[in-house]
Design a protein around this motif. Structure first.
Motif, PDB file in Angstrom:
ATOM      1  N   PHE A 195       5.763 -12.015  -2.419  1.00 41.44           N
ATOM      2  CA  PHE A 195       6.660 -11.028  -1.823  1.00 41.44           C
ATOM      3  C   PHE A 195       6.727  -9.750  -2.652  1.00 41.44           C
ATOM      4  O   PHE A 195       6.824  -8.650  -2.096  1.00 41.44           O
ATOM      5  CB  PHE A 195       8.060 -11.619  -1.623  1.00 41.44           C
ATOM      6  CG  PHE A 195       8.187 -12.342  -0.314  1.00 41.44           C
ATOM      7  CD1 PHE A 195       8.426 -11.647   0.856  1.00 41.44           C
ATOM      8  CD2 PHE A 195       8.061 -13.711  -0.261  1.00 41.44           C
ATOM      9  CE1 PHE A 195       8.531 -12.302   2.059  1.00 41.44           C
ATOM     10  CE2 PHE A 195       8.163 -14.386   0.944  1.00 41.44           C
ATOM     11  CZ  PHE A 195       8.396 -13.674   2.110  1.00 41.44           C
ATOM     12  N   ILE A 196       6.661  -9.860  -3.955  1.00 44.30           N
ATOM     13  CA  ILE A 196       6.636  -8.657  -4.797  1.00 44.30           C
ATOM     14  C   ILE A 196       5.359  -7.861  -4.519  1.00 44.30           C
ATOM     15  O   ILE A 196       5.378  -6.635  -4.420  1.00 44.30           O
ATOM     16  CB  ILE A 196       6.751  -9.022  -6.288  1.00 44.30           C
ATOM     17  CG1 ILE A 196       8.127  -9.618  -6.576  1.00 44.30           C
ATOM     18  CG2 ILE A 196       6.521  -7.801  -7.168  1.00 44.30           C
ATOM     19  CD1 ILE A 196       8.262 -10.199  -7.965  1.00 44.30           C
ATOM     20  N   MET A 197       4.233  -8.566  -4.367  1.00 41.73           N
ATOM     21  CA  MET A 197       2.970  -7.888  -4.076  1.00 41.73           C
ATOM     22  C   MET A 197       3.026  -7.221  -2.698  1.00 41.73           C
ATOM     23  O   MET A 197       2.561  -6.092  -2.527  1.00 41.73           O
ATOM     24  CB  MET A 197       1.809  -8.875  -4.138  1.00 41.73           C
ATOM     25  CG  MET A 197       0.462  -8.197  -3.965  1.00 41.73           C
ATOM     26  SD  MET A 197      -0.923  -9.317  -4.120  1.00 41.73           S
ATOM     27  CE  MET A 197      -0.583 -10.498  -2.858  1.00 41.73           C
ATOM     28  N   LEU A 198       3.604  -7.919  -1.705  1.00 46.47           N
ATOM     29  CA  LEU A 198       3.755  -7.304  -0.384  1.00 46.47           C
ATOM     30  C   LEU A 198       4.619  -6.054  -0.455  1.00 46.47           C
ATOM     31  O   LEU A 198       4.332  -5.046   0.191  1.00 46.47           O
ATOM     32  CB  LEU A 198       4.361  -8.304   0.598  1.00 46.47           C
ATOM     33  CG  LEU A 198       3.439  -9.396   1.117  1.00 46.47           C
ATOM     34  CD1 LEU A 198       4.233 -10.422   1.908  1.00 46.47           C
ATOM     35  CD2 LEU A 198       2.336  -8.799   1.963  1.00 46.47           C
ATOM     36  N   ASN A 199       5.680  -6.125  -1.242  1.00 47.73           N
ATOM     37  CA  ASN A 199       6.550  -4.969  -1.439  1.00 47.73           C
ATOM     38  C   ASN A 199       5.767  -3.819  -2.070  1.00 47.73           C
ATOM     39  O   ASN A 199       5.896  -2.670  -1.657  1.00 47.73           O
ATOM     40  CB  ASN A 199       7.734  -5.356  -2.314  1.00 47.73           C
ATOM     41  CG  ASN A 199       8.718  -4.233  -2.492  1.00 47.73           C
ATOM     42  OD1 ASN A 199       8.799  -3.313  -1.698  1.00 47.73           O
ATOM     43  ND2 ASN A 199       9.473  -4.297  -3.561  1.00 47.73           N
ATOM     44  N   LEU A 200       4.949  -4.126  -3.047  1.00 45.05           N
ATOM     45  CA  LEU A 200       4.148  -3.107  -3.722  1.00 45.05           C
ATOM     46  C   LEU A 200       3.170  -2.445  -2.748  1.00 45.05           C
ATOM     47  O   LEU A 200       3.026  -1.225  -2.714  1.00 45.05           O
ATOM     48  CB  LEU A 200       3.390  -3.725  -4.891  1.00 45.05           C
ATOM     49  CG  LEU A 200       2.535  -2.789  -5.722  1.00 45.05           C
ATOM     50  CD1 LEU A 200       3.413  -1.777  -6.438  1.00 45.05           C
ATOM     51  CD2 LEU A 200       1.710  -3.571  -6.719  1.00 45.05           C
ATOM     52  N   LEU A 201       2.517  -3.252  -1.927  1.00 43.75           N
ATOM     53  CA  LEU A 201       1.499  -2.728  -1.024  1.00 43.75           C
ATOM     54  C   LEU A 201       2.093  -2.078   0.225  1.00 43.75           C
ATOM     55  O   LEU A 201       1.620  -1.042   0.674  1.00 43.75           O
ATOM     56  CB  LEU A 201       0.550  -3.859  -0.607  1.00 43.75           C
ATOM     57  CG  LEU A 201      -0.254  -4.498  -1.733  1.00 43.75           C
ATOM     58  CD1 LEU A 201      -1.062  -5.671  -1.196  1.00 43.75           C
ATOM     59  CD2 LEU A 201      -1.157  -3.477  -2.405  1.00 43.75           C
ATOM     60  N   ARG A 202       3.097  -2.694   0.788  1.00 44.18           N
ATOM     61  CA  ARG A 202       3.591  -2.265   2.091  1.00 44.18           C
ATOM     62  C   ARG A 202       4.659  -1.176   2.026  1.00 44.18           C
ATOM     63  O   ARG A 202       4.812  -0.412   2.965  1.00 44.18           O
ATOM     64  CB  ARG A 202       4.150  -3.485   2.827  1.00 44.18           C
ATOM     65  CG  ARG A 202       4.623  -3.199   4.211  1.00 44.18           C
ATOM     66  CD  ARG A 202       4.463  -4.356   5.125  1.00 44.18           C
ATOM     67  NE  ARG A 202       5.303  -4.305   6.295  1.00 44.18           N
ATOM     68  CZ  ARG A 202       5.240  -3.395   7.233  1.00 44.18           C
ATOM     69  NH1 ARG A 202       4.372  -2.431   7.156  1.00 44.18           N
ATOM     70  NH2 ARG A 202       6.032  -3.436   8.271  1.00 44.18           N
ATOM     71  N   ARG A 203       5.407  -1.115   0.953  1.00 44.74           N
ATOM     72  CA  ARG A 203       6.538  -0.196   0.925  1.00 44.74           C
ATOM     73  C   ARG A 203       6.341   0.987  -0.019  1.00 44.74           C
ATOM     74  O   ARG A 203       7.289   1.484  -0.600  1.00 44.74           O
ATOM     75  CB  ARG A 203       7.803  -0.951   0.537  1.00 44.74           C
ATOM     76  CG  ARG A 203       8.227  -1.900   1.626  1.00 44.74           C
ATOM     77  CD  ARG A 203       9.557  -2.488   1.380  1.00 44.74           C
ATOM     78  NE  ARG A 203      10.591  -1.506   1.701  1.00 44.74           N
ATOM     79  CZ  ARG A 203      11.853  -1.677   1.393  1.00 44.74           C
ATOM     80  NH1 ARG A 203      12.241  -2.739   0.747  1.00 44.74           N
ATOM     81  NH2 ARG A 203      12.742  -0.782   1.722  1.00 44.74           N
ATOM     82  N   SER A 204       5.113   1.474  -0.158  1.00 47.10           N
ATOM     83  CA  SER A 204       4.949   2.697  -0.943  1.00 47.10           C
ATOM     84  C   SER A 204       5.621   3.853  -0.196  1.00 47.10           C
ATOM     85  O   SER A 204       6.172   4.758  -0.808  1.00 47.10           O
ATOM     86  CB  SER A 204       3.480   2.990  -1.194  1.00 47.10           C
ATOM     87  OG  SER A 204       2.805   3.180   0.017  1.00 47.10           O
ATOM     88  N   VAL A 205       5.582   3.802   1.135  1.00 41.71           N
ATOM     89  CA  VAL A 205       6.372   4.705   1.977  1.00 41.71           C
ATOM     90  C   VAL A 205       7.472   3.836   2.567  1.00 41.71           C
ATOM     91  O   VAL A 205       7.205   2.939   3.351  1.00 41.71           O
ATOM     92  CB  VAL A 205       5.515   5.327   3.102  1.00 41.71           C
ATOM     93  CG1 VAL A 205       6.384   6.131   4.053  1.00 41.71           C
ATOM     94  CG2 VAL A 205       4.403   6.175   2.523  1.00 41.71           C
ATOM     95  N   TYR A 206       8.719   4.071   2.161  1.00 38.27           N
ATOM     96  CA  TYR A 206       9.795   3.194   2.603  1.00 38.27           C
ATOM     97  C   TYR A 206      10.501   3.701   3.855  1.00 38.27           C
ATOM     98  O   TYR A 206      11.209   2.944   4.514  1.00 38.27           O
ATOM     99  CB  TYR A 206      10.805   2.945   1.481  1.00 38.27           C
ATOM    100  CG  TYR A 206      11.460   4.178   0.937  1.00 38.27           C
ATOM    101  CD1 TYR A 206      12.584   4.712   1.531  1.00 38.27           C
ATOM    102  CD2 TYR A 206      10.952   4.810  -0.181  1.00 38.27           C
ATOM    103  CE1 TYR A 206      13.185   5.848   1.035  1.00 38.27           C
ATOM    104  CE2 TYR A 206      11.549   5.934  -0.696  1.00 38.27           C
ATOM    105  CZ  TYR A 206      12.665   6.450  -0.080  1.00 38.27           C
ATOM    106  OH  TYR A 206      13.252   7.574  -0.584  1.00 38.27           O
ATOM    107  N   ALA A 207      10.308   4.964   4.204  1.00 38.95           N
ATOM    108  CA  ALA A 207      10.900   5.499   5.434  1.00 38.95           C
ATOM    109  C   ALA A 207      10.096   6.706   5.890  1.00 38.95           C
ATOM    110  O   ALA A 207       9.523   7.425   5.078  1.00 38.95           O
ATOM    111  CB  ALA A 207      12.353   5.888   5.213  1.00 38.95           C
ATOM    112  N   GLU A 208      10.067   6.882   7.199  1.00 41.02           N
ATOM    113  CA  GLU A 208       9.419   8.052   7.786  1.00 41.02           C
ATOM    114  C   GLU A 208      10.424   8.723   8.707  1.00 41.02           C
ATOM    115  O   GLU A 208      10.923   8.104   9.638  1.00 41.02           O
ATOM    116  CB  GLU A 208       8.176   7.652   8.570  1.00 41.02           C
ATOM    117  CG  GLU A 208       7.078   7.090   7.708  1.00 41.02           C
ATOM    118  CD  GLU A 208       5.848   6.700   8.516  1.00 41.02           C
ATOM    119  OE1 GLU A 208       5.381   7.549   9.301  1.00 41.02           O
ATOM    120  OE2 GLU A 208       5.392   5.569   8.364  1.00 41.02           O
ATOM    121  N   ILE A 209      10.718   9.977   8.417  1.00 40.10           N
ATOM    122  CA  ILE A 209      11.631  10.741   9.251  1.00 40.10           C
ATOM    123  C   ILE A 209      10.789  11.496  10.262  1.00 40.10           C
ATOM    124  O   ILE A 209       9.914  12.283   9.893  1.00 40.10           O
ATOM    125  CB  ILE A 209      12.477  11.697   8.390  1.00 40.10           C
ATOM    126  CG1 ILE A 209      13.303  10.884   7.395  1.00 40.10           C
ATOM    127  CG2 ILE A 209      13.363  12.566   9.269  1.00 40.10           C
ATOM    128  CD1 ILE A 209      13.998  11.707   6.347  1.00 40.10           C
TER     129      ILE A 209
END
Length: 152
Positions: free
Chosen positions: A52-66
């Protein structure tokens, strides 16, 4: 506009990933050598945590898009798109630990919530998020109507 994790936050996630992975590897080798239910359970749980930490590292480099029509909040396993018109309230206070957005899908009877921690957004990200919401919905309440605490 994309809200991205800072370099310092990315470094902290990498350090956390390395530490948890190292402890998981230690428990895996202990479980293979000596066996034992505790070693196997710890190895499995720590391996899942490291995943889950690795998924967070890979998937959430952009945490929001306005975007023009709303905001997309990226979570570890999913993404949530919230149109400006469906927002019920947004609690984004500079010194709070979480930025919370309540929304109601068309036809839904209950509110749904999405949030981001201040550790993830940082002060700049929180300010950009608040400015975008106030620009798109200046009439949007800044706290829950169910919140009985008096503002400071």
């Amino acid at each position: 506009m994309k809200l991205k994790r800072s370099g310092k936050q990315t470094l902290l996630v990498v350090v956390n990933l390395v530490l948890v992975s190292a402890v998981a590897a230690l428990y895996v080798t202990d479980a293979l050598d000596a066996g034992g239910l505790f070693n196997w359970a710890a190895a499995i749980l720590l391996s899942i945590w490291a995943t889950f930490i690795m998924l967070n590292l890979l998937r959430r480099s952009v945490y929001a898009e306005i975007e023009e029509g709303g905001i997309t909040v990226h979570r570890v396993l999913t993404s949530v798109y919230v149109p400006w018109a469906q927002m019920q309230w947004a609690n984004i206070v500079p010194d709070s630990r979480i930025s919370l957005i309540a929304y109601r899908r068309n036809g839904a009877s209950k509110e749904s919530y999405t949030g981001m921690s201040s550790r993830l957004t940082g002060e700049d990200g929180k300010a950009a998020l608040l400015a975008a919401i106030q620009n798109a919905r200046p009439d949007l309440p800044t706290r829950s109507p169910h919140d009985t605490a008096t503002p400071e």
